[in-house]
Design a protein around this motif. Structure first.
Motif, PDB file in Angstrom:
ATOM      1  N   GLU A  85       0.850  -1.197   0.000  1.00 22.20           N
ATOM      2  CA  GLU A  85       0.000   0.000   0.000  1.00 22.20           C
ATOM      3  C   GLU A  85       0.882   1.242   0.000  1.00 22.20           C
ATOM      4  N   ARG A  86       0.242   2.374  -0.321  1.00 20.43           N
ATOM      5  CA  ARG A  86       0.998   3.634  -0.348  1.00 20.43           C
ATOM      6  C   ARG A  86       1.756   3.855   0.957  1.00 20.43           C
ATOM      7  N   TYR A  87       1.077   3.603   2.102  1.00 24.91           N
ATOM      8  CA  TYR A  87       1.743   3.874   3.385  1.00 24.91           C
ATOM      9  C   TYR A  87       2.952   2.955   3.597  1.00 24.91           C
ATOM     10  N   ASN A  88       2.914   1.722   3.026  1.00 19.76           N
ATOM     11  CA  ASN A  88       4.092   0.850   3.121  1.00 19.76           C
ATOM     12  C   ASN A  88       5.260   1.463   2.336  1.00 19.76           C
ATOM     13  N   SER A  89       4.941   2.021   1.182  1.00 19.75           N
ATOM     14  CA  SER A  89       6.003   2.631   0.361  1.00 19.75           C
ATOM     15  C   SER A  89       6.606   3.839   1.071  1.00 19.75           C
ATOM     16  N   VAL A  90       5.736   4.646   1.694  1.00 20.73           N
ATOM     17  CA  VAL A  90       6.246   5.822   2.415  1.00 20.73           C
ATOM     18  C   VAL A  90       7.139   5.363   3.572  1.00 20.73           C
ATOM     19  N   TYR A  91       6.675   4.341   4.291  1.00 18.04           N
ATOM     20  CA  TYR A  91       7.452   3.885   5.457  1.00 18.04           C
ATOM     21  C   TYR A  91       8.821   3.345   5.019  1.00 18.04           C
ATOM     22  N   ASN A  92       8.841   2.601   3.910  1.00 19.63           N
ATOM     23  CA  ASN A  92      10.141   2.110   3.405  1.00 19.63           C
ATOM     24  C   ASN A  92      11.094   3.281   3.167  1.00 19.63           C
ATOM     25  N   ALA A  93      10.549   4.370   2.643  1.00 20.17           N
ATOM     26  CA  ALA A  93      11.402   5.541   2.400  1.00 20.17           C
ATOM     27  C   ALA A  93      11.844   6.159   3.719  1.00 20.17           C
ATOM     28  N   LEU A  94      10.904   6.303   4.659  1.00 18.78           N
ATOM     29  CA  LEU A  94      11.254   6.973   5.925  1.00 18.78           C
ATOM     30  C   LEU A  94      12.340   6.207   6.680  1.00 18.78           C
ATOM     31  N   VAL A  95      12.283   4.870   6.667  1.00 19.16           N
ATOM     32  CA  VAL A  95      13.307   4.112   7.409  1.00 19.16           C
ATOM     33  C   VAL A  95      14.646   4.122   6.666  1.00 19.16           C
ATOM     34  N   SER A  96      14.614   4.444   5.378  1.00 22.53           N
ATOM     35  CA  SER A  96      15.883   4.450   4.624  1.00 22.53           C
ATOM     36  C   SER A  96      16.610   5.792   4.737  1.00 22.53           C
ATOM     37  N   ILE A  97      15.957   6.779   5.346  1.00 26.95           N
ATOM     38  CA  ILE A  97      16.566   8.118   5.452  1.00 26.95           C
ATOM     39  C   ILE A  97      17.445   8.157   6.695  1.00 26.95           C
ATOM     40  N   SER A  98      18.674   8.670   6.541  1.00 29.26           N
ATOM     41  CA  SER A  98      19.551   8.686   7.723  1.00 29.26           C
ATOM     42  C   SER A  98      19.567  10.044   8.420  1.00 29.26           C
ATOM     43  N   ASN A  99      19.871  11.106   7.743  1.00 22.42           N
ATOM     44  CA  ASN A  99      19.874  12.395   8.440  1.00 22.42           C
ATOM     45  C   ASN A  99      19.275  13.490   7.580  1.00 22.42           C
ATOM     46  N   THR A 100      18.059  13.827   7.926  1.00 22.47           N
ATOM     47  CA  THR A 100      17.433  14.945   7.227  1.00 22.47           C
ATOM     48  C   THR A 100      16.545  15.668   8.235  1.00 22.47           C
ATOM     49  N   ASN A 101      16.219  16.920   7.969  1.00 20.86           N
ATOM     50  CA  ASN A 101      15.376  17.683   8.892  1.00 20.86           C
ATOM     51  C   ASN A 101      13.908  17.671   8.480  1.00 20.86           C
ATOM     52  N   TYR A 102      13.662  17.766   7.148  1.00 27.47           N
ATOM     53  CA  TYR A 102      12.282  17.826   6.661  1.00 27.47           C
ATOM     54  C   TYR A 102      12.113  16.883   5.474  1.00 27.47           C
ATOM     55  N   ILE A 179       4.490   4.405  15.004  1.00 25.51           N
ATOM     56  CA  ILE A 179       3.341   4.014  15.846  1.00 25.51           C
ATOM     57  C   ILE A 179       2.288   3.301  15.001  1.00 25.51           C
ATOM     58  N   ILE A 180       1.918   3.903  13.890  1.00 23.84           N
ATOM     59  CA  ILE A 180       0.796   3.328  13.119  1.00 23.84           C
ATOM     60  C   ILE A 180       1.170   1.987  12.491  1.00 23.84           C
ATOM     61  N   MET A 181       2.444   1.819  12.149  1.00 23.73           N
ATOM     62  CA  MET A 181       2.844   0.564  11.499  1.00 23.73           C
ATOM     63  C   MET A 181       2.772  -0.624  12.454  1.00 23.73           C
ATOM     64  N   LYS A 182       2.622  -0.353  13.745  1.00 25.54           N
ATOM     65  CA  LYS A 182       2.486  -1.456  14.712  1.00 25.54           C
ATOM     66  C   LYS A 182       1.028  -1.920  14.793  1.00 25.54           C
ATOM     67  N   GLU A 183       0.118  -1.161  14.188  1.00 25.13           N
ATOM     68  CA  GLU A 183      -1.307  -1.522  14.272  1.00 25.13           C
ATOM     69  C   GLU A 183      -1.672  -2.604  13.262  1.00 25.13           C
ATOM     70  N   GLU A 184      -2.794  -3.286  13.528  1.00 29.42           N
ATOM     71  CA  GLU A 184      -3.197  -4.412  12.668  1.00 29.42           C
ATOM     72  C   GLU A 184      -3.932  -3.958  11.411  1.00 29.42           C
ATOM     73  N   ASN A 185      -4.991  -3.164  11.601  1.00 33.69           N
ATOM     74  CA  ASN A 185      -5.771  -2.730  10.437  1.00 33.69           C
ATOM     75  C   ASN A 185      -5.543  -1.245  10.200  1.00 33.69           C
ATOM     76  N   ILE A 186      -4.743  -0.961   9.182  1.00 37.15           N
ATOM     77  CA  ILE A 186      -4.397   0.442   8.921  1.00 37.15           C
ATOM     78  C   ILE A 186      -5.249   0.945   7.761  1.00 37.15           C
ATOM     79  N   HIS A 187      -5.969   2.062   7.990  1.00 32.49           N
ATOM     80  CA  HIS A 187      -6.763   2.664   6.910  1.00 32.49           C
ATOM     81  C   HIS A 187      -6.358   4.120   6.771  1.00 32.49           C
ATOM     82  N   VAL A 188      -5.299   4.348   6.053  1.00 30.52           N
ATOM     83  CA  VAL A 188      -4.895   5.740   5.805  1.00 30.52           C
ATOM     84  C   VAL A 188      -4.635   5.905   4.316  1.00 30.52           C
ATOM     85  N   THR A 189      -5.076   7.021   3.771  1.00 29.56           N
ATOM     86  CA  THR A 189      -4.825   7.252   2.343  1.00 29.56           C
ATOM     87  C   THR A 189      -3.872   8.422   2.112  1.00 29.56           C
TER      88      THR A 189
END
Ligand SMILES: Nc1ccn([C@@H]2O[C@H](COP(=O)(O)OP(=O)(O)OP(=O)(O)O)[C@@H](O)[C@H]2O)c(=O)n1
Ligand SMILES: C[C@](O)(CO)[C@H](O)COP(=O)(O)O
Length: 232
Positions: A85-102, A179-189
């Motif tokens: 899902e889109r949120y999985n793709s975003v999370y993959n990016a967020l965990v791959s970032i090492s040092n950024t402010n925004y 936090i949200i990725m630890k939940e079971e049923n995620i409904h975010v667009t």
């Protein structure tokens, strides 16, 4: 104090089911370039420091050759694979970032994001820590009941259609996603919903543009061609 680092995350890992095309919609041609080219060009020409491009499974080498090298994008430092899902793709990016402010998170399927929108979003995220592009609705909005009859007509005064980029202080959105990725049923667009449902920080609405459409169904390609021919 050093200059803040700003990273753009451009999402292109969707399957484009509603486009009903053999080629994923981000690689369909708009005029003479792939849909994905246009938003990458805008971020490349902006003040963002680097771009993380998120693509579908097995597409990294294809995109490197046919998009990044072909159009000589210099700021795309990382190409990673997205998720289901889109949120999985975003999370993959967020965990791959090492040092950024925004981070500015953008749908690669929105080719008409402009330098003005990106500048507005950057200025505001530094002030507010969380802001998203959108536009006030122009039509009357109705809420339907379960049988498809009108159940309510909210005042449209405060109703916005939400777009991307959506921008956040990196640590804030990473914490919200953790936090949200630890939940079971995620409904975010969108990404704002992740913050709304977790930490609840205020999120500022920033004017995008009525042309900042998402290429979603076949008629959007025709609309996109018209918008490009208007631009000359
Ligand atoms: N697992 C996913 C799903 C979506 N996206 C990206 O998120 C943006 C907005 O998603 P949407 O328009 O819904 O794209 P698709 O998921 O590709 O379309 P559909 O829902 O019709 O399959 C697009 O740039 C898409 O590539 C992504 O990176 N990873
Ligand atoms: C993030 C977004 O583009 C804001 O309008 C939208 O929510 C993406 O939704 P989709 O369901 O992935 O099309």
């Amino acid at each position: 104090m050093g200059k803040d680092k700003i990273t753009a995350v451009v999402l292109a890992a969707g399957q484009g089911k509603r486009m009903n095309s053999k080629i994923a919609k981000q690689y369909l041609m708009l005029k003479d370039k792939p849909v994905l080219y246009y938003s990458l060009r805008t971020f490349e020409d902006s003040i963002v420091d680097d771009i993380i491009l998120v693509v579908g499974s097995g597409e990294i080498e294809y995109v490197r050759k046919h998009v990044i090298e072909a159009y000589q994008f210099k700021k795309v430092n990382h190409i990673i694979e997205g998720g289901k899902e889109r949120y999985n793709s975003v999370y993959n990016a967020l965990v791959s970032i090492s040092n950024t402010n925004y981070v500015l998170i953008h749908d690669g399927a929105r080719p008409f994001v402009t330098n003005e929108i990106v500048d507005r979003i950057i200025k505001n995220v530094i002030d507010t820590k969380a802001c998203i592009a959108g536009m006030p609705v122009k039509d009357t909005i109705k809420i339907s009941d379960k049988d498809g009859f009108v159940s309510d007509t909210p005042s449209r005064e405060n109703v916005w259609m939400i777009q991307t980029p959506q921008a956040f202080e990196y640590e804030l959105i990473k914490k919200a996603y953790d936090i949200i990725m630890k939940e079971e049923n995620i409904h975010v667009t969108d990404d704002a919903m992740v913050l709304e449902y977790t930490l609840g920080n205020p999120i500022k609405l920033i004017e995008g543009s009525y042309q900042n459409i998402k290429i979603t169904t076949p008629e959007d390609i025709k609309i996109g061609e018209m918008l490009l021919s208007d631009q000359g």
